[in-house]
Design an enzyme around this catalytic site. Sequence first.
Site, mmCIF file in Angstrom:
data_model
loop_
_atom_site.group_PDB
_atom_site.id
_atom_site.type_symbol
_atom_site.label_atom_id
_atom_site.label_comp_id
_atom_site.label_asym_id
_atom_site.label_seq_id
_atom_site.Cartn_x
_atom_site.Cartn_y
_atom_site.Cartn_z
ATOM 1 C CB SER A 136 -8.783 11.324 -6.766
ATOM 2 O OG SER A 136 -8.733 11.422 -8.234
ATOM 3 C CE1 TYR A 149 -5.070 7.420 -7.568
ATOM 4 C CE2 TYR A 149 -6.696 7.984 -9.072
ATOM 5 C CZ TYR A 149 -5.711 8.523 -7.817
ATOM 6 O OH TYR A 149 -5.965 9.503 -7.231
#
Length: 274
Positions: A136, A149
Site C-alpha cells: 500500500s 495497518y
Amino acid sequence: MTRTWMITGATGGFGRLMTQQLLERGDTVIAAVRRPEALGDLLAEHGEQRLQVVRLDLTDPESVRAATDQAFAANDRVDVVVGNAGHGTFGAAEELTDAQIARVIGVNLIGAIALIRAALPHLRAQGGGRFLQVASEGGQITYPNFSAYHASKWGIEGFVDSVAKEVAPFGIEFTLLEPGPSHTGFADALDLAPASEVYAHTPSGDTRRAVENGELAWVDPERVAQEFIAVADVSPAPARLALGSGPYRQIRTALTARLAELEAHREVTVSVDA
C-alpha cells in the site's frame, strides 16, 4: 504467452479484478480464497481448468501451506504468485482493541509471510518466478488512525526487501505494489474502532472525518489491476511500484523529508563509528 497465476483474496477488490482480466486474456488463475463459493460465476464462465479454486485462510499457516502445495502440485509451473488478501483496521492507537491489532497483523504481516515462505521452495524448484506482494502507499507513508495497518504494511515491505536479496540467485523476483485507496470496498470494510472524544479535534479526528466523507485520493481499481498484471512482464522486476498521483506525491514528500533529516544529523550520525 499464457501464464499461470496464484492469487490470494481473489473474491473481491484488486484480486477479483485481476482474476477477471487474466481469465479474459486466456491465462490460468489459481484463486486461493476463504470462500470458494464466491467465485461460482467465474467458474461457470471459464471452467475448472482455467480457474482453479483452493481454500486458503491466511490466519492459519497450515491452510496456507496446504493451499500453496496444492496449487503447485496441480500445475507444471506457477509463473506468478500474488499476495493480495488483506485487512484494514482504523482508529487511534489507544482506541483499538488487542483483537483488532492482532487481526490486522495476523492477516497482513504474519499471513503474508506464511504465503511467501510456502511459495519459495516451489518457485526455487521450478527455476524461478515472480512474487507480487500487495502492500500500500501505507507501506511508505503514514496517516493518523492507521497505526496498526501501517505496522503491518511497513513490516511486510521490510520482510520482502530482505527475502528478495536471499532468493535472487534462484531467479525469484519480488515487486511490492503500493496503490492508493480505491473504490473496491476498502473504506467500507475497515474494522473501525469506536471514536474517542479526546481525539475529536486532533489530526486523528480530521482523518476520521475525511474517511467518513470519502475525502481520499482515489485510484481507478480497473487500471490498478491492469498495472499489477503488466508489472509481471517488466524485467528486471521493480522492487516497488506506487500507483496513483496521491501515492506519488505523498511517498516522494516522505522520502525527501527522510533524506533531509538524515543529512541534517550527519555529523552526529558518523561520529559514533568505532
